[in-house]
Design a protein around this motif. Structure first.
Motif, PDB file in Angstrom:
ATOM      1  N   GLU A  12      13.471 -27.830 -14.599  1.00  0.00           N
ATOM      2  CA  GLU A  12      13.730 -26.567 -15.373  1.00  0.00           C
ATOM      3  C   GLU A  12      15.090 -26.937 -16.276  1.00  0.00           C
ATOM      4  O   GLU A  12      16.076 -27.091 -15.719  1.00  0.00           O
ATOM      5  CB  GLU A  12      13.999 -25.362 -14.868  1.00  0.00           C
ATOM      6  N   HIS A 112      24.645 -25.503  -7.674  1.00  0.00           N
ATOM      7  CA  HIS A 112      23.573 -24.968  -7.697  1.00  0.00           C
ATOM      8  C   HIS A 112      23.071 -23.832  -6.633  1.00  0.00           C
ATOM      9  O   HIS A 112      22.657 -22.700  -7.037  1.00  0.00           O
ATOM     10  CB  HIS A 112      22.271 -26.168  -7.694  1.00  0.00           C
ATOM     11  N   GLY A 142      11.899 -24.766  -3.508  1.00  0.00           N
ATOM     12  CA  GLY A 142      11.047 -25.968  -3.296  1.00  0.00           C
ATOM     13  C   GLY A 142      11.998 -27.108  -2.609  1.00  0.00           C
ATOM     14  O   GLY A 142      11.412 -27.732  -1.902  1.00  0.00           O
ATOM     15  N   ASP A 172       3.978 -25.939  -1.202  1.00  0.00           N
ATOM     16  CA  ASP A 172       3.308 -26.637  -2.279  1.00  0.00           C
ATOM     17  C   ASP A 172       2.522 -27.853  -1.683  1.00  0.00           C
ATOM     18  O   ASP A 172       1.377 -28.192  -2.247  1.00  0.00           O
ATOM     19  CB  ASP A 172       4.643 -27.349  -3.053  1.00  0.00           C
ATOM     20  N   PRO A 186       2.635 -19.665  -6.036  1.00  0.00           N
ATOM     21  CA  PRO A 186       2.232 -18.589  -6.856  1.00  0.00           C
ATOM     22  C   PRO A 186       0.562 -18.526  -6.605  1.00  0.00           C
ATOM     23  O   PRO A 186       0.106 -17.128  -6.033  1.00  0.00           O
ATOM     24  CB  PRO A 186       2.227 -18.739  -8.345  1.00  0.00           C
ATOM     25  N   GLU A 189       0.211 -17.036  -3.002  1.00  0.00           N
ATOM     26  CA  GLU A 189       0.193 -15.553  -2.850  1.00  0.00           C
ATOM     27  C   GLU A 189      -0.959 -15.054  -3.298  1.00  0.00           C
ATOM     28  O   GLU A 189      -1.353 -14.013  -2.710  1.00  0.00           O
ATOM     29  CB  GLU A 189       1.483 -15.216  -3.791  1.00  0.00           C
ATOM     30  N   GLY A 287      15.849 -17.902  -4.857  1.00  0.00           N
ATOM     31  CA  GLY A 287      15.374 -19.251  -4.886  1.00  0.00           C
ATOM     32  C   GLY A 287      13.925 -18.538  -5.337  1.00  0.00           C
ATOM     33  O   GLY A 287      13.250 -17.675  -5.257  1.00  0.00           O
ATOM     34  N   VAL A 289      10.903 -18.892  -3.777  1.00  0.00           N
ATOM     35  CA  VAL A 289      10.007 -18.430  -3.063  1.00  0.00           C
ATOM     36  C   VAL A 289      10.228 -16.867  -2.847  1.00  0.00           C
ATOM     37  O   VAL A 289       9.424 -16.080  -2.495  1.00  0.00           O
ATOM     38  CB  VAL A 289      10.284 -19.031  -1.590  1.00  0.00           C
ATOM     39  N   THR A 319      13.632 -18.384  -9.899  1.00  0.00           N
ATOM     40  CA  THR A 319      13.414 -19.885  -9.992  1.00  0.00           C
ATOM     41  C   THR A 319      14.594 -20.127 -10.768  1.00  0.00           C
ATOM     42  O   THR A 319      15.515 -19.333 -11.231  1.00  0.00           O
ATOM     43  CB  THR A 319      12.216 -19.842 -10.709  1.00  0.00           C
TER      44      THR A 319
HETATM   45  O1  KG4 Z   1      14.053 -22.529  -7.231  1.00  0.00           O
HETATM   46  P1  KG4 Z   1      12.908 -23.090  -7.596  1.00  0.00           P
HETATM   47  O2  KG4 Z   1      12.390 -22.919  -9.247  1.00  0.00           O
HETATM   48  O3  KG4 Z   1      13.060 -24.717  -7.581  1.00  0.00           O
HETATM   49  C1  KG4 Z   1      13.845 -25.411  -6.568  1.00  0.00           C
HETATM   50  O4  KG4 Z   1      15.140 -25.272  -6.576  1.00  0.00           O
HETATM   51  O5  KG4 Z   1      12.970 -25.890  -5.713  1.00  0.00           O
HETATM   52  O6  KG4 Z   1      11.613 -22.849  -6.680  1.00  0.00           O
HETATM   53  C2  KG4 Z   1      10.364 -23.626  -6.580  1.00  0.00           C
HETATM   54  C3  KG4 Z   1       9.684 -23.222  -5.296  1.00  0.00           C
HETATM   55  C4  KG4 Z   1       8.293 -24.052  -5.293  1.00  0.00           C
HETATM   56  O7  KG4 Z   1       8.169 -24.415  -4.125  1.00  0.00           O
HETATM   57  C5  KG4 Z   1       7.275 -22.901  -5.596  1.00  0.00           C
HETATM   58  O8  KG4 Z   1       5.865 -23.030  -4.887  1.00  0.00           O
HETATM   59  C6  KG4 Z   1       7.831 -21.509  -4.921  1.00  0.00           C
HETATM   60  O9  KG4 Z   1       9.210 -21.912  -5.217  1.00  0.00           O
HETATM   61  N1  KG4 Z   1       7.229 -20.491  -5.565  1.00  0.00           N
HETATM   62  C7  KG4 Z   1       6.850 -19.228  -4.849  1.00  0.00           C
HETATM   63  C8  KG4 Z   1       6.402 -18.294  -5.692  1.00  0.00           C
HETATM   64  N2  KG4 Z   1       6.693 -18.773  -6.934  1.00  0.00           N
HETATM   65  C9  KG4 Z   1       7.375 -19.905  -6.963  1.00  0.00           C
HETATM   66  N3  KG4 Z   1       6.664 -19.629  -3.586  1.00  0.00           N
HETATM   67  C10 KG4 Z   1       6.029 -18.267  -2.871  1.00  0.00           C
HETATM   68  N4  KG4 Z   1       5.465 -17.328  -3.639  1.00  0.00           N
HETATM   69  C11 KG4 Z   1       5.697 -17.375  -4.903  1.00  0.00           C
HETATM   70  N5  KG4 Z   1       5.249 -16.319  -5.884  1.00  0.00           N
END
Ligand code: KG4
Ligand code: ZN
Length: 347
Positions: A12, A112, A142, A172, A186, A189, A287, A289, A319
């Protein structure tokens, strides 16, 4: 003071402006590379860093335009230095240093994870809310799953972190096993909601270690894998989903039971951490999740039952984003905690 926050640690490009007088995020621009990585089922580092390079200037212009200011109105540049993908981090840090040098602005390097830890302070308008110290923070993304005790702005201590996969990584990977695309969270969920988040399959939950918080998610992921194999829905040798056997009902049951397990694991650890730190008055959850409504509701209930407060930022600050980096930059600037041009990415 106005702080420009730059986040490029993974896939991102997030750039935001935080205003210290208003104690509020005044713009939050984001370019997400999800569509670039979807076809690979995960993030490809080389693709990620090239895309950061393509987008960083454009995203900064968007952040300034949204805030209705120019670069002249920025006082400090804050940038993520670690942890993350080295190529992606380098793009952000080199950009920030060049910008700070050319415009004679101060620079601050940000961890971070400190960004995720602090993100709970941002409400849905990007305004800083009051959260009492000390409190606990659970960061689940993630790449990371970690529990902290937060003593003050910039003062936090790691209690426990995953010994293998992160919670988001498990989501994932399970999504990949069922051919659901990336990112898995997502879609898992949505499927789980159709099964009312019922725990039909009873996947294993990790236990505490010596009564202390402990996270591990690879056993859970493997248990799901072998369940799918036992149902004829996954071909272990070929390493792919068997589409006719992987029914909608099976996907919903797996998703629902998986989230149930993750919620129980989180709650077990939170309870143990509140016992270790009885003075902690709240839990913040950040985060990617933490975008998950079901997990937030379960954690909120667990906190309320213990007379503790619960805070999760809105999804745009869960995120990866520039706002959390700009916010950390703001309190570091207030503390006089600046860096010089020797600032570099860290491992
Ligand atoms: O914080 P992030 O954008 O990036 C990292 O620093 O990793 O987190 C991404 C993670 C991915 O594993 C994604 O599957 C998870 O966040 N994620 C979710 C949801 N939306 C994104 N996990 C569970 N439920 C959600 N709605
Ligand atoms: Zn992150």
């Amino acid at each position: 003071m106005r702080i420009l926050g730059i986040e490029t640690s993974c896939d991102e490009t997030g750039i935001a402006v935080f205003d210290t007088l208003q104690q509020r995020v005044i713009s939050n621009a984001l370019y997400s590379q999800i569509d670039l990585h979807k076809q690979f089922g995960g993030v490809l580092p080389e693709v990620a860093s090239r895309s950061q390079l393509d987008k960083i200037n454009e995203v900064m212009q968007q952040a300034l335009a949204q805030a209705d200011i120019t670069l002249d109105d920025i006082d400090v540049i804050a940038v993520t230095t670690h942890p993350g993908l080295i190529g992606s981090l380098l793009v952000g840090v080199c950009f920030a240093k060049a910008l700070a040098w050319a415009t004679s602005k101060k620079i601050i390097g940000v961890n971070h994870l400190e960004g995720h830890i602090a993100s709970g302070f941002l409400d849905s308008n990007g305004t800083v809310r009051n959260i009492p110290f000390p409190h606990l923070n659970l960061t689940a993304s993630g790449g990371h799953t970690a529990l902290y005790v937060v003593h003050g702005f910039g003062s936090f201590e790691l209690i426990a972190q995953t010994t293998d996969d992160a919670a988001g990584e498990a989501l994932d990977k399970v999504a990949k096993m069922m051919d659901l695309g990336y990112p898995g969270g997502p879609v898992i969920e949505k499927l789980a909601e159709k099964h009312s988040f019922v725990d039909t399959l009873h996947f294993p939950r990790t236990k505490l270690k010596n009564n202390l918080p402990f996270f591990s998610f690879s056993g859970l992921k493997t248990a799901v894998l072998y369940y799918l194999v036992s149902q004829g829905a996954y071909d272990l040798q070929a390493g792919n989903t068997i589409a006719d056997q992987c029914s909608d009902e099976l996907k919903q049951q797996v998703a629902s039971s998986l989230l149930s397990s993750i919620a129980d694991i989180f709650i077990l650890n939170i309870k143990a951490a509140f016992s270790l730190y009885p003075n902690a008055q709240a839990l913040t959850f950040g985060g990617g999740v933490a975008c998950n409504r079901y997990l937030c509701t379960r954690l909120q209930k667990a906190c309320t039952a213990r007379n503790k407060l619960f805070f999760a930022p809105p999804p745009k600050f869960c995120t990866d984003n520039g706002s959390m980096i700009a916010f950390v930059g703001s309190y570091k600037a207030t503390q006089g905690n600046f860096d010089n041009f020797a600032l570099d990415v860290k491992r």
